[in-house]
Motif scaffolding. Structure first.
Motif, PDB file in Angstrom:
ATOM      1  N   ALA A 128       0.812  -1.280  -0.334  1.00  0.00           N
ATOM      2  CA  ALA A 128      -0.423   0.270   0.121  1.00  0.00           C
ATOM      3  C   ALA A 128       0.938   1.416   0.062  1.00  0.00           C
ATOM      4  O   ALA A 128       1.646   1.146   0.304  1.00  0.00           O
ATOM      5  CB  ALA A 128      -1.140   0.265   1.093  1.00  0.00           C
ATOM      6  N   PHE A 129       0.234   2.697  -0.771  1.00  0.00           N
ATOM      7  CA  PHE A 129       1.033   3.580   0.188  1.00  0.00           C
ATOM      8  C   PHE A 129       1.946   4.041  -1.749  1.00  0.00           C
ATOM      9  O   PHE A 129       2.637   4.960  -1.283  1.00  0.00           O
ATOM     10  CB  PHE A 129       0.924   3.695   0.733  1.00  0.00           C
ATOM     11  N   ASN A 130       2.423   3.381  -2.513  1.00  0.00           N
ATOM     12  CA  ASN A 130       4.072   2.837  -3.097  1.00  0.00           C
ATOM     13  C   ASN A 130       4.000   3.690  -3.952  1.00  0.00           C
ATOM     14  O   ASN A 130       4.592   4.418  -4.572  1.00  0.00           O
ATOM     15  CB  ASN A 130       4.668   1.644  -3.530  1.00  0.00           C
ATOM     16  N   ALA A 131       2.107   4.242  -4.666  1.00  0.00           N
ATOM     17  CA  ALA A 131       2.232   5.082  -5.477  1.00  0.00           C
ATOM     18  C   ALA A 131       1.502   7.100  -5.183  1.00  0.00           C
ATOM     19  O   ALA A 131       1.595   7.074  -6.287  1.00  0.00           O
ATOM     20  CB  ALA A 131       1.031   4.604  -6.398  1.00  0.00           C
ATOM     21  N   PHE A 132       2.083   6.629  -3.973  1.00  0.00           N
ATOM     22  CA  PHE A 132       1.105   8.386  -3.277  1.00  0.00           C
ATOM     23  C   PHE A 132       2.157   9.038  -3.667  1.00  0.00           C
ATOM     24  O   PHE A 132       3.526   8.152  -3.800  1.00  0.00           O
ATOM     25  CB  PHE A 132       0.713   7.956  -1.742  1.00  0.00           C
ATOM     26  N   THR A 133       1.635  10.737  -3.825  1.00  0.00           N
ATOM     27  CA  THR A 133       2.569  11.309  -4.494  1.00  0.00           C
ATOM     28  C   THR A 133       2.871  12.748  -3.452  1.00  0.00           C
ATOM     29  O   THR A 133       1.817  12.557  -2.935  1.00  0.00           O
ATOM     30  CB  THR A 133       3.121  11.680  -6.369  1.00  0.00           C
ATOM     31  N   SER A 183       0.002  -8.172  -6.904  1.00  0.00           N
ATOM     32  CA  SER A 183       0.921  -6.057  -5.904  1.00  0.00           C
ATOM     33  C   SER A 183       1.671  -6.093  -7.205  1.00  0.00           C
ATOM     34  O   SER A 183       1.723  -4.857  -7.348  1.00  0.00           O
ATOM     35  CB  SER A 183       1.368  -6.834  -4.920  1.00  0.00           C
ATOM     36  N   VAL A 184       2.508  -6.698  -8.385  1.00  0.00           N
ATOM     37  CA  VAL A 184       3.067  -5.722  -9.616  1.00  0.00           C
ATOM     38  C   VAL A 184       2.208  -4.979 -10.021  1.00  0.00           C
ATOM     39  O   VAL A 184       2.923  -3.919 -10.901  1.00  0.00           O
ATOM     40  CB  VAL A 184       3.232  -6.984 -10.425  1.00  0.00           C
ATOM     41  N   ARG A 189       6.672  -0.309 -12.499  1.00  0.00           N
ATOM     42  CA  ARG A 189       6.218  -0.538 -14.213  1.00  0.00           C
ATOM     43  C   ARG A 189       5.094  -0.907 -14.548  1.00  0.00           C
ATOM     44  O   ARG A 189       4.408  -2.117 -15.093  1.00  0.00           O
ATOM     45  CB  ARG A 189       7.330  -1.562 -14.859  1.00  0.00           C
ATOM     46  N   GLY A 190       3.917  -0.887 -12.840  1.00  0.00           N
ATOM     47  CA  GLY A 190       2.836  -1.753 -12.995  1.00  0.00           C
ATOM     48  C   GLY A 190       1.223  -1.211 -13.716  1.00  0.00           C
ATOM     49  O   GLY A 190       1.873   0.048 -14.348  1.00  0.00           O
ATOM     50  N   ALA A 191       0.561  -1.811 -14.535  1.00  0.00           N
ATOM     51  CA  ALA A 191      -0.203  -1.478 -14.841  1.00  0.00           C
ATOM     52  C   ALA A 191      -0.834  -0.016 -15.037  1.00  0.00           C
ATOM     53  O   ALA A 191      -1.173   0.337 -15.240  1.00  0.00           O
ATOM     54  CB  ALA A 191      -1.481  -2.256 -14.926  1.00  0.00           C
ATOM     55  N   LEU A 192      -1.122  -0.583 -13.234  1.00  0.00           N
ATOM     56  CA  LEU A 192      -1.880   0.667 -12.784  1.00  0.00           C
ATOM     57  C   LEU A 192      -1.106   2.879 -12.330  1.00  0.00           C
ATOM     58  O   LEU A 192      -1.995   3.317 -12.969  1.00  0.00           O
ATOM     59  CB  LEU A 192      -2.228   0.708 -10.988  1.00  0.00           C
ATOM     60  N   ARG A 193      -0.153   2.028 -12.397  1.00  0.00           N
ATOM     61  CA  ARG A 193       1.565   3.302 -12.388  1.00  0.00           C
ATOM     62  C   ARG A 193       1.016   3.464 -13.513  1.00  0.00           C
ATOM     63  O   ARG A 193       1.630   5.442 -13.872  1.00  0.00           O
ATOM     64  CB  ARG A 193       2.582   2.803 -11.855  1.00  0.00           C
ATOM     65  N   ALA A 194       0.685   3.030 -15.044  1.00  0.00           N
ATOM     66  CA  ALA A 194       0.913   3.758 -16.553  1.00  0.00           C
ATOM     67  C   ALA A 194      -0.172   4.339 -16.501  1.00  0.00           C
ATOM     68  O   ALA A 194      -0.370   5.527 -17.331  1.00  0.00           O
ATOM     69  CB  ALA A 194       0.936   2.732 -16.835  1.00  0.00           C
ATOM     70  N   LEU A 195      -1.229   4.751 -15.326  1.00  0.00           N
ATOM     71  CA  LEU A 195      -2.706   5.833 -15.985  1.00  0.00           C
ATOM     72  C   LEU A 195      -2.122   7.094 -15.885  1.00  0.00           C
ATOM     73  O   LEU A 195      -1.315   7.794 -14.621  1.00  0.00           O
ATOM     74  CB  LEU A 195      -3.469   4.925 -14.805  1.00  0.00           C
ATOM     75  N   SER A 196      -3.496   8.087 -17.201  1.00  0.00           N
ATOM     76  CA  SER A 196      -2.268   9.354 -16.324  1.00  0.00           C
ATOM     77  C   SER A 196      -2.836   9.978 -15.198  1.00  0.00           C
ATOM     78  O   SER A 196      -1.980  11.131 -14.856  1.00  0.00           O
ATOM     79  CB  SER A 196      -2.920   9.912 -17.725  1.00  0.00           C
ATOM     80  N   ILE A 197      -3.539   9.758 -15.100  1.00  0.00           N
ATOM     81  CA  ILE A 197      -4.131  10.403 -13.865  1.00  0.00           C
ATOM     82  C   ILE A 197      -4.111   9.173 -12.161  1.00  0.00           C
ATOM     83  O   ILE A 197      -4.290   7.768 -12.214  1.00  0.00           O
ATOM     84  CB  ILE A 197      -5.773  10.913 -13.098  1.00  0.00           C
ATOM     85  N   PRO A 198      -4.479   9.177 -11.358  1.00  0.00           N
ATOM     86  CA  PRO A 198      -4.395   8.414 -10.111  1.00  0.00           C
ATOM     87  C   PRO A 198      -6.101   7.607 -10.099  1.00  0.00           C
ATOM     88  O   PRO A 198      -7.065   8.612 -10.585  1.00  0.00           O
ATOM     89  CB  PRO A 198      -4.366   9.043  -8.807  1.00  0.00           C
ATOM     90  N   LEU A 199      -6.464   6.976  -9.662  1.00  0.00           N
ATOM     91  CA  LEU A 199      -7.265   5.643  -9.451  1.00  0.00           C
ATOM     92  C   LEU A 199      -8.611   6.925  -8.914  1.00  0.00           C
ATOM     93  O   LEU A 199      -8.280   7.073  -7.346  1.00  0.00           O
ATOM     94  CB  LEU A 199      -8.025   5.016  -9.430  1.00  0.00           C
ATOM     95  N   ILE A 200      -9.947   7.396  -9.463  1.00  0.00           N
ATOM     96  CA  ILE A 200     -11.039   7.895  -9.025  1.00  0.00           C
ATOM     97  C   ILE A 200     -12.366   7.633  -8.612  1.00  0.00           C
ATOM     98  O   ILE A 200     -12.284   6.916  -9.210  1.00  0.00           O
ATOM     99  CB  ILE A 200     -11.246   9.363  -9.005  1.00  0.00           C
ATOM    100  N   ALA A 201     -12.824   7.728  -6.968  1.00  0.00           N
ATOM    101  CA  ALA A 201     -14.237   7.338  -6.917  1.00  0.00           C
ATOM    102  C   ALA A 201     -15.294   8.004  -7.021  1.00  0.00           C
ATOM    103  O   ALA A 201     -15.390   9.247  -6.273  1.00  0.00           O
ATOM    104  CB  ALA A 201     -13.773   6.019  -5.528  1.00  0.00           C
ATOM    105  N   PRO A 202     -15.888   7.808  -8.003  1.00  0.00           N
ATOM    106  CA  PRO A 202     -17.380   9.184  -7.994  1.00  0.00           C
ATOM    107  C   PRO A 202     -17.466   9.004  -6.807  1.00  0.00           C
ATOM    108  O   PRO A 202     -18.103   8.120  -6.560  1.00  0.00           O
ATOM    109  CB  PRO A 202     -17.881   8.791  -8.909  1.00  0.00           C
TER     110      PRO A 202
END
Length: 202
Positions: A128-133, A183-184, A189-202
């Motif tokens: 967890a939290f490894n993609a937080f900026t 968790s890769v 270089r994982g799929a979720l890290r390649a997104l242009s924005i973070p995942l967002i829950a509306p």
């Protein structure tokens, strides 16, 4: 909840602030306790306390390894027994070179969290939290589109639920993406890290 953080650099202190503002008790380890205590006071962290490794490990049920990748093995050797503890792994296998550049190290095809799990075998590991900026910590979970999602992964259902509860208290939205092998997708270089924005829950 009681949260223990190993590492009092920018990342560790950012996490401490996140949980402190949510009302949790935070213990953070450093080799420079007086300096850390001053920093905690300057940041206005009312529920955060500096301590050594043994104190932090013994005072908290949820532990976070917020040190650089190459420091993890040394940290693991200094830890007491972690039976029944939850270990949150936010590590990315980066190393900063002398010229300031950053290199992504190889883990020989293994998920980074599998490598970390071997270092803390008696703990229940959750990625967890490894993609937080830094902007996420400063601006918080709310965006114009909704709340930012915090993906997590792990092999222990009870630990995943506990970490998900912790994340909810900060305002971010936890989502379980799978086990440690899965968790890769959260890695650099994982799929979720390649997104242009973070995942967002509306």
């Amino acid at each position: 909840m009681d949260v223990g953080i190993f590492g009092a650099g920018h990342f560790g202190l950012s996490l401490a602030g996140l949980f402190d503002r949510a009302g949790h008790t935070v213990h953070i380890a450093s080799r420079h306790l007086d300096e850390l205590a001053d920093t905690v006071a300057e940041r206005g962290l009312r529920h955060t306390y500096a301590g050594d490794i043994d104190l932090v490990a013994g005072s908290s049920t949820i532990l976070i390894g917020a040190v650089q990748w190459l420091q993890l093995e040394t940290l693991a050797k200094e830890l007491p027994e972690l039976d029944g503890k939850i270990w949150i792994d936010p590590a990315n296998p980066y190393v900063r070179e002398a010229d300031g550049s950053v290199t992504l190290l190889s883990t020989d095809g293994r998920p980074t969290s599998a490598v970390v799990a071997d270092l803390v075998p008696k703990a229940q590991l959750v990625k967890a939290f490894n993609a937080f900026t830094t902007p996420m910590y400063r601006s918080g979970p709310l965006t114009s589109l909704g709340r930012i999602v915090a993906p997590i992964a792990g092999d222990h259902p009870a630990a995943l639920c506990r970490v998900a509860e912790l994340i909810k208290t900060t305002g971010f939205v936890p989502i379980i993406v799978g086990n440690i092998e899965d968790s890769v997708v959260l890695e650099p270089r994982g799929a979720l890290r390649a997104l242009s924005i973070p995942l967002i829950a509306p």
